[in-house]
Structure formats: C-alpha cells, structure tokens
Design a protein around this motif. Structure first.
Motif, PDB file in Angstrom:
ATOM      1  N   THR A   1       0.938  -1.159   0.186  1.00  0.00           N
ATOM      2  CA  THR A   1      -0.176  -0.163  -0.113  1.00  0.00           C
ATOM      3  C   THR A   1       0.881   1.339  -0.023  1.00  0.00           C
ATOM      4  O   THR A   1       1.648   1.485   0.916  1.00  0.00           O
ATOM      5  CB  THR A   1      -0.926   0.104   1.261  1.00  0.00           C
ATOM      6  N   PHE A   2       0.810   1.901  -1.138  1.00  0.00           N
ATOM      7  CA  PHE A   2       1.515   3.544  -1.171  1.00  0.00           C
ATOM      8  C   PHE A   2       0.774   4.561  -0.499  1.00  0.00           C
ATOM      9  O   PHE A   2      -0.325   4.730  -0.719  1.00  0.00           O
ATOM     10  CB  PHE A   2       2.032   3.779  -2.682  1.00  0.00           C
ATOM     11  N   LEU A   3       1.494   5.062   0.671  1.00  0.00           N
ATOM     12  CA  LEU A   3       0.824   6.093   1.332  1.00  0.00           C
ATOM     13  C   LEU A   3       1.242   7.559   1.028  1.00  0.00           C
ATOM     14  O   LEU A   3       0.468   8.530   1.175  1.00  0.00           O
ATOM     15  CB  LEU A   3       1.543   5.976   2.970  1.00  0.00           C
ATOM     16  N   GLN A   4       2.136   7.687   0.226  1.00  0.00           N
ATOM     17  CA  GLN A   4       2.582   8.965  -0.367  1.00  0.00           C
ATOM     18  C   GLN A   4       3.546   8.784  -1.584  1.00  0.00           C
ATOM     19  O   GLN A   4       4.506   8.006  -1.509  1.00  0.00           O
ATOM     20  CB  GLN A   4       2.872   9.937   0.674  1.00  0.00           C
ATOM     21  N   TRP A   5       3.606   9.840  -2.255  1.00  0.00           N
ATOM     22  CA  TRP A   5       4.729   9.981  -3.466  1.00  0.00           C
ATOM     23  C   TRP A   5       5.125  11.346  -3.337  1.00  0.00           C
ATOM     24  O   TRP A   5       4.370  12.309  -3.307  1.00  0.00           O
ATOM     25  CB  TRP A   5       3.923   9.921  -4.749  1.00  0.00           C
ATOM     26  N   GLY A   6       6.372  11.472  -3.457  1.00  0.00           N
ATOM     27  CA  GLY A   6       6.978  12.624  -3.822  1.00  0.00           C
ATOM     28  C   GLY A   6       7.274  13.650  -2.439  1.00  0.00           C
ATOM     29  O   GLY A   6       7.719  14.761  -2.527  1.00  0.00           O
TER      30      GLY A   6
END
Length: 271
Positions: free
Chosen positions: A255-260
């Motif tokens: 599960t990706f929680l944030q990008w960048g």
C-alpha cells in the motif's frame, strides 16, 4: 555472540518491495534466485527525458508523466505489453523521487518502507526486520546486537548476513527489477477504475490492472492472483498477490501512502 540465522534473510525479502513487487519479492526470496541489477538503483534510460503533461485518462488533466508512458492509456479494456508497463511505472517512480509504503504479509508481518532516489538512493524498512540503505552502504539491526553495517570484505558471520540483506534490498529496489518483473507477463489489461481495497492508500480510487491469466512467472516461482492499482500519473497505489515457491505460498500486499514527499531515513551511525 548472537549469530543471525537464515530466517533473517528470508524475512527481509518480502520487505524490500519498494516497487509494487512485494509478492514477487516474497517468491524470489524463497529461493527463485538473485535479481540481475547489482549497481546503485537507477532507471537507466527511464526518466532521462523531460517529462511532459498529457491527458492519459479522462480524469488526469495536467498530469505530468515521463515519456516512457506515452501511448499507454489508463482506460477500461486497454491492453499494454509488460515491458512498456514496467518501463513506464519505473520511470514514474524515479520522477516522483521519493515515497512511503506499507507492506503487509499473510505470515503476520508488516513493515513501513521509506525510499528516495535523489540525491542518493536511500531506503528505510521499519518492521519485523529493520534495514537502512544509504548510498553505497547499509545496515541491518540484529536482535541482541544492534545495527550491523554491511561490508563485503568482512568474514564476520553477522556482517556477512547484513551484507546479504542489504544487497538484496538494493537489488530488488532497483527500478530495473520492477520493469523486469512486470515484463515477465506478456500482456496486462486495464480492468477498470475502482475503489482501492486498502486503508491509508495515497488514493481511494485508481485504475486496476491484471496480468494475462492473473499470474506472473518468475523462474521457478510464480506470483498468482496479482492485481495492481495505478493512479493517473502511473504511480502505484496498491498491489497484492500470492508468491509461491517450493510448495510455500505467501500473500503480500503493498500500500503506497505517499509519493514525492519528505521521508525519514535514519542514520544508524548517529545512534
């Protein structure tokens, strides 16, 4: 002296899935062999050209994507070959620069992973197994001992084990490994834009993709029932699948929680 055991390395394998490949890495960590990339993570040609805005899907006005994604539309029923998908997603990740994800496994383990590509490659895995990679070196926290720094020239058993774990993390975190894993399935289908079945994901609605036949062959291992959700800029939102090798199967979700955004990569030398 407390010496590490093989399970330390095996536990670390499913945690190195920075790049949508948690189930694949779980399978490979069970014995499918080492990945080919061995240098510091890079997307090679990916993301080297100037990214350009394009209308990749009906909901993605003004989305900035790398040129590797040109011609790949996120729309229900669209099909894309695995190499194109892998190159696109890997380049999008490098373009994002950093991210945070949660890796959950059916063996009861859960880890939080922070990573960034610029200025140096760094990754922190905080969970059942703690690992830090900073540039050309890395550390593994050993029970009863503390942080052990990797050193390929050392013969100390704990250092040898730490070096193996760090090398595994670095190799499987390489975007080229991501591209190769996705390319192992000849064709992917964009199924639909739908709710993301995970709490805390960076988006609640994203495009669900499936490989042809629902599985991905990886040498002697197989990842079955694999599904991946992408947002309009081709960055991962969620992925889940079951990695099987030698009669052992583990279901792992990513599960990706944030990008960048900013990420916290600890410095074990400062402890």
């Amino acid at each position: 002296m407390n010496r590490p055991t093989v399970p330390v390395l095996r536990r670390a394998a499913p945690l190195t899935a920075g790049l949508l490949l948690a189930p694949m890495i779980a399978a490979c960590g069970a014995g499918a062999g080492e990945p080919t990339p061995s240098s510091e993570p890079t997307a090679g040609a990916a993301a080297t050209a100037t990214p350009t805005p394009r209308d990749a899907s009906p909901a993605s006005d003004d989305v900035v994507t790398p040129p590797e994604c040109d011609g790949f539309l996120l729309a229900a029923g669209e099909e894309v070959d695995g190499q194109t998908l892998g190159d696109c997603v890997a380049a999008a990740m490098v373009l994002a620069g950093s991210g945070t994800q949660r890796v959950d496994s059916s063996d009861g383990t859960s880890s939080l992973v922070d990573f960034r590509w610029d200025p140096d490659y760094s990754m922190s895995i905080d969970g059942d197994q703690q690992v830090v990679v900073r540039g050309e070196t890395g550390w593994v926290r050993m029970p009863g001992t503390g942080w052990i720094q990797a050193d390929p020239d050392s013969s100390d058993p704990q250092v040898v084990m730490a070096t193996g774990v760090v090398d595994l993390v670095r190799a499987f975190s390489d975007p080229r490994t991501l591209a190769a894993g996705l390319a192992a399935a000849d064709t992917w289908t964009v199924v639909e834009e739908t709710d993301v079945p995970a709490d805390g994901a960076v988006e609640s609605l994203a495009w669900r993709l499936e490989p042809e036949g629902g599985s991905i062959p990886l040498g002697d291992a197989t990842v079955e029932d694999y599904e991946m959700w992408l947002r309009p800029d081709y960055l991962g939102v969620y992925a889940v699948g079951t990695g099987s090798y030698g009669g052992v199967s583990v279901t792992t979700s990513n599960t990706f929680l944030q990008w960048g955004g900013s990420v916290d990569i600890p410095d074990p030398e400062a402890d």
